[in-house]
Design an enzyme around this catalytic site. Structure first.
Site, PDB file in Angstrom:
ATOM      1  N   SER A  64      37.182  25.535  18.189  1.00 13.63           N
ATOM      2  CA  SER A  64      38.097  25.341  17.050  1.00 13.63           C
ATOM      3  C   SER A  64      37.764  26.315  15.919  1.00 13.63           C
ATOM      4  O   SER A  64      38.543  26.445  14.973  1.00 13.63           O
ATOM      5  CB  SER A  64      38.037  23.900  16.554  1.00 13.63           C
ATOM      6  OG  SER A  64      36.737  23.583  16.083  1.00 13.63           O
ATOM      7  N   HIS A  65      36.617  26.990  16.000  1.00 11.12           N
ATOM      8  CA  HIS A  65      36.240  27.938  14.949  1.00 11.12           C
ATOM      9  C   HIS A  65      35.731  29.262  15.503  1.00 11.12           C
ATOM     10  O   HIS A  65      35.010  29.994  14.835  1.00 11.12           O
ATOM     11  CB  HIS A  65      35.239  27.294  13.987  1.00 11.12           C
ATOM     12  CG  HIS A  65      35.904  26.208  13.208  1.00 11.12           C
ATOM     13  ND1 HIS A  65      36.044  24.933  13.697  1.00 11.12           N
ATOM     14  CD2 HIS A  65      36.535  26.226  12.007  1.00 11.12           C
ATOM     15  CE1 HIS A  65      36.725  24.200  12.825  1.00 11.12           C
ATOM     16  NE2 HIS A  65      37.031  24.953  11.797  1.00 11.12           N
ATOM     17  N   ASP A 205      41.247  21.635  15.943  1.00 10.84           N
ATOM     18  CA  ASP A 205      41.463  20.989  17.240  1.00 10.84           C
ATOM     19  C   ASP A 205      42.883  20.435  17.362  1.00 10.84           C
ATOM     20  O   ASP A 205      43.432  20.380  18.460  1.00 10.84           O
ATOM     21  CB  ASP A 205      40.416  19.894  17.475  1.00 10.84           C
ATOM     22  CG  ASP A 205      39.069  20.474  17.893  1.00 10.84           C
ATOM     23  OD1 ASP A 205      39.058  21.441  18.677  1.00 10.84           O
ATOM     24  OD2 ASP A 205      38.029  19.972  17.426  1.00 10.84           O
TER      25      ASP A 205
HETATM   26  P1  NDP Z   1      33.125  16.877  17.157  1.00 12.97           P
HETATM   27  O1  NDP Z   1      33.666  15.502  16.994  1.00 12.97           O
HETATM   28  O2  NDP Z   1      33.556  17.665  18.334  1.00 12.97           O
HETATM   29  O3  NDP Z   1      31.535  16.826  17.191  1.00 12.97           O
HETATM   30  C1  NDP Z   1      30.831  16.314  16.089  1.00 12.97           C
HETATM   31  C2  NDP Z   1      29.367  16.258  16.377  1.00 12.97           C
HETATM   32  O4  NDP Z   1      29.117  15.196  17.310  1.00 12.97           O
HETATM   33  C3  NDP Z   1      28.802  17.522  17.020  1.00 12.97           C
HETATM   34  O5  NDP Z   1      27.542  17.763  16.488  1.00 12.97           O
HETATM   35  C4  NDP Z   1      28.741  17.152  18.503  1.00 12.97           C
HETATM   36  O6  NDP Z   1      27.727  17.846  19.219  1.00 12.97           O
HETATM   37  C5  NDP Z   1      28.432  15.674  18.450  1.00 12.97           C
HETATM   38  N1  NDP Z   1      28.918  14.915  19.596  1.00 12.97           N
HETATM   39  C6  NDP Z   1      30.141  14.990  20.169  1.00 12.97           C
HETATM   40  N2  NDP Z   1      30.235  14.111  21.187  1.00 12.97           N
HETATM   41  C7  NDP Z   1      29.038  13.474  21.253  1.00 12.97           C
HETATM   42  C8  NDP Z   1      28.494  12.465  22.089  1.00 12.97           C
HETATM   43  N3  NDP Z   1      29.213  11.919  23.075  1.00 12.97           N
HETATM   44  N4  NDP Z   1      27.238  12.054  21.886  1.00 12.97           N
HETATM   45  C9  NDP Z   1      26.494  12.591  20.888  1.00 12.97           C
HETATM   46  N5  NDP Z   1      26.950  13.573  20.062  1.00 12.97           N
HETATM   47  C10 NDP Z   1      28.212  13.989  20.242  1.00 12.97           C
HETATM   48  O7  NDP Z   1      33.374  17.728  15.817  1.00 12.97           O
HETATM   49  P2  NDP Z   1      34.568  17.697  14.788  1.00 12.97           P
HETATM   50  O8  NDP Z   1      35.836  17.690  15.566  1.00 12.97           O
HETATM   51  O9  NDP Z   1      34.361  16.626  13.797  1.00 12.97           O
HETATM   52  O10 NDP Z   1      34.371  19.115  14.088  1.00 12.97           O
HETATM   53  C11 NDP Z   1      34.487  20.303  14.857  1.00 12.97           C
HETATM   54  C12 NDP Z   1      34.048  21.505  14.063  1.00 12.97           C
HETATM   55  O11 NDP Z   1      35.004  21.795  13.059  1.00 12.97           O
HETATM   56  C13 NDP Z   1      32.710  21.377  13.350  1.00 12.97           C
HETATM   57  O12 NDP Z   1      31.921  22.487  13.744  1.00 12.97           O
HETATM   58  C14 NDP Z   1      33.045  21.469  11.878  1.00 12.97           C
HETATM   59  O13 NDP Z   1      32.092  22.139  11.068  1.00 12.97           O
HETATM   60  C15 NDP Z   1      34.320  22.267  11.922  1.00 12.97           C
HETATM   61  N6  NDP Z   1      35.115  22.051  10.724  1.00 12.97           N
HETATM   62  C16 NDP Z   1      35.094  22.988   9.739  1.00 12.97           C
HETATM   63  C17 NDP Z   1      35.808  22.791   8.579  1.00 12.97           C
HETATM   64  C18 NDP Z   1      35.730  23.761   7.459  1.00 12.97           C
HETATM   65  O14 NDP Z   1      36.311  23.495   6.403  1.00 12.97           O
HETATM   66  N7  NDP Z   1      35.060  24.892   7.590  1.00 12.97           N
HETATM   67  C19 NDP Z   1      36.625  21.588   8.393  1.00 12.97           C
HETATM   68  C20 NDP Z   1      36.519  20.642   9.490  1.00 12.97           C
HETATM   69  C21 NDP Z   1      35.806  20.881  10.611  1.00 12.97           C
HETATM   70  P3  NDP Z   1      28.077  19.163  20.110  1.00 12.97           P
HETATM   71  O15 NDP Z   1      28.348  20.241  19.109  1.00 12.97           O
HETATM   72  O16 NDP Z   1      26.867  19.388  20.925  1.00 12.97           O
HETATM   73  O17 NDP Z   1      29.282  18.800  20.912  1.00 12.97           O
HETATM   74  O1  PYC Z   2      39.304  22.729  11.518  1.00 13.25           O
HETATM   75  O2  PYC Z   2      39.714  21.296   9.946  1.00 13.25           O
HETATM   76  C1  PYC Z   2      39.428  22.415  10.316  1.00 13.25           C
HETATM   77  C2  PYC Z   2      39.176  23.463   9.293  1.00 13.25           C
HETATM   78  C3  PYC Z   2      39.589  23.491   8.016  1.00 13.25           C
HETATM   79  C4  PYC Z   2      39.115  24.668   7.473  1.00 13.25           C
HETATM   80  C5  PYC Z   2      38.442  25.324   8.426  1.00 13.25           C
HETATM   81  N1  PYC Z   2      38.479  24.567   9.535  1.00 13.25           N
END
Ligand code: NDP
Ligand code: PYC
Length: 352
Positions: A64-65, A205
């Site tokens: 996703s990034h 995502d």
């Molecule tokens: P996920 O829900 O995919 O994962 C969240 C965390 O939970 C990760 O550390 C993941 O580890 C862990 N995890 C997932 N499944 C399990 C499991 N079954 N058991 C234990 N741990 C688990 O992430 P999000 O969808 O919430 O976010 C995705 C990405 O988007 C992140 O990297 C976040 O920084 C980024 N993001 C960035 C934004 C921005 O403004 N820059 C805004 C929003 C999100 P693993 O990585 O090993 O799967």
């Molecule tokens: O995936 O939610 C997101 C996000 C917002 C800004 C950067 N990534």
């Protein structure tokens, strides 16, 4: 539409591997991405930092990034929304408090500019805080914290984004997807790192689900009328995501707005207005990072203690710790190369 399962990241890993026509080494991908960033207005320094960060996401299966985000970066640069040549201004405002004005540049170069003094502070005083403002963060957050844990420190960071999440029980989007990342040394080797949005899922995502024709799980989003929907396009087209975990996630999203924006001097997610910059996608907000030297806690065996805890968690039945999937993906792609479709590679080469 098939529903996404079991997590967006795992589903994306499957899709990316299936769609792979070629494999590319991390450094070759980073070189190509750096050319794109430079071509579209970044200084060489900024280009290298963003390229390494984005290639690292693709390498680790943070799709996703990863390269998926390149058109968004280019849109922000071309429209004049973000300044790829900004020079961050680092100010020392206390013995353990650094402030960086990113000057409408990207957050990662701001962190790099602060890193040497931040490390001196945490080594001298046992902790340090970094408040970045007027910055664009368009990536995963784990790359910001994981290196500190590899240096023996505990790290916690939060960043806000743009309004696309309704508060619990609310009708309009106020919060960003607002991730929080935590990294801790662990005696088993790789640090324990979690990095998670305060929303039911990341906006990235949702966009991938829309592209791939997957439905979202029920209870993740609402459409423009506030009606629950599993259609990712309805969420993106005037709808919104929900916070994770009801009112509790909503409060975490609130906390992240306060720490990333009110405290740093950045904008709240609902204040981000890129309407005069068509194509812009990178939120102009703020970021907070806290570093702690765990040796100051009086327990010389800190990393062993963390291992004891993770062993117990695994023994209790949790089949993996956060970061396990990513680290396994990294180990595999370091040997086999990063999977990429020929179409994506051609698109990147055209942008370069
Ligand atoms: P996920 O829900 O995919 O994962 C969240 C965390 O939970 C990760 O550390 C993941 O580890 C862990 N995890 C997932 N499944 C399990 C499991 N079954 N058991 C234990 N741990 C688990 O992430 P999000 O969808 O919430 O976010 C995705 C990405 O988007 C992140 O990297 C976040 O920084 C980024 N993001 C960035 C934004 C921005 O403004 N820059 C805004 C929003 C999100 P693993 O990585 O090993 O799967
Ligand atoms: O995936 O939610 C997101 C996000 C917002 C800004 C950067 N990534």
């Amino acid at each position: 539409m098939t529903e996404l399962s079991p997590t967006a990241a795992q589903a994306a890993t499957q899709t990316a591997t299936q769609a792979a026509d070629i494999r590319i080494a991390h450094d070759d991908l980073a070189d190509l991405l750096a050319q794109i960033f430079e071509r579209h207005g970044c200084s060489r320094t900024v280009a290298r930092i963003l390229a390494g960060n984005c290639a690292g996401c693709e390498r680790d299966g943070s799709f996703s990034h990863g390269v998926f985000r390149i058109p968004g970066y280019v849109g922000s640069l071309k429209s004049g929304w973000a300044d790829g040549k900004a020079v961050p201004k680092v100010e020392e405002v206390g013995p353990a408090f650094l402030r960086v004005d990113a000057a409408n540049g990207f957050a990662q170069p701001a962190l790099e500019a602060a890193r040497p003094r931040l490390m001196e502070m945490v080594r001298a005083g046992g902790m340090a805080l970094l408040a970045i403002r007027d910055s664009h963060h368009f990536s995963a957050l784990w790359p910001d914290v994981e290196p500190f844990a590899r240096d023996g420190l505990v790290a916690l960071s939060v960043v806000n984004s743009f309004a696309c999440v309704v508060p619990h029980g609310g009708r309009s989007a106020v919060y960003g997807t607002n991730p929080m990342a935590f990294a801790s040394p662990c005696a088993s080797g790789d640090p324990i790192v979690f990095d998670q949005a305060a929303s039911s899922m990341a906006n990235g995502d949702v966009r991938i689900a829309a592209r791939e024709g997957h439905a979202l799980p029920p209870g993740y989003g609402v459409d423009r009328d506030g009606i629950p929907t599993t259609d990712p396009k309805a969420v993106l087209d005037g709808g919104a995501l929900l916070p994770f975990g009801g009112h509790k996630g909503s409060s975490i999203a609130f906390l992240i707005e306060v720490l990333s924006a009110a405290l740093t001097g950045g904008q709240f997610s609902f204040e981000v207005d890129w309407s005069a910059h068509p194509g812009a996608e990178t939120p102009r907000t703020g970021q907070l990072l806290i570093l702690i030297d765990p040796a100051r806690g009086g327990n010389a065996g800190f990393a062993e203690r963390v291992l004891t805890l993770t062993d117990r968690v695994r023994a209790a039945g949790q089949d993996r710790m956060p970061g396990d999937r990513r680290h396994a993906h990294r180990a595999r792609t370091e040997v086999e190369g990063i999977p990429l479709s020929a179409a994506k590679l051609a698109e990147l080469r055209a942008l370069a």
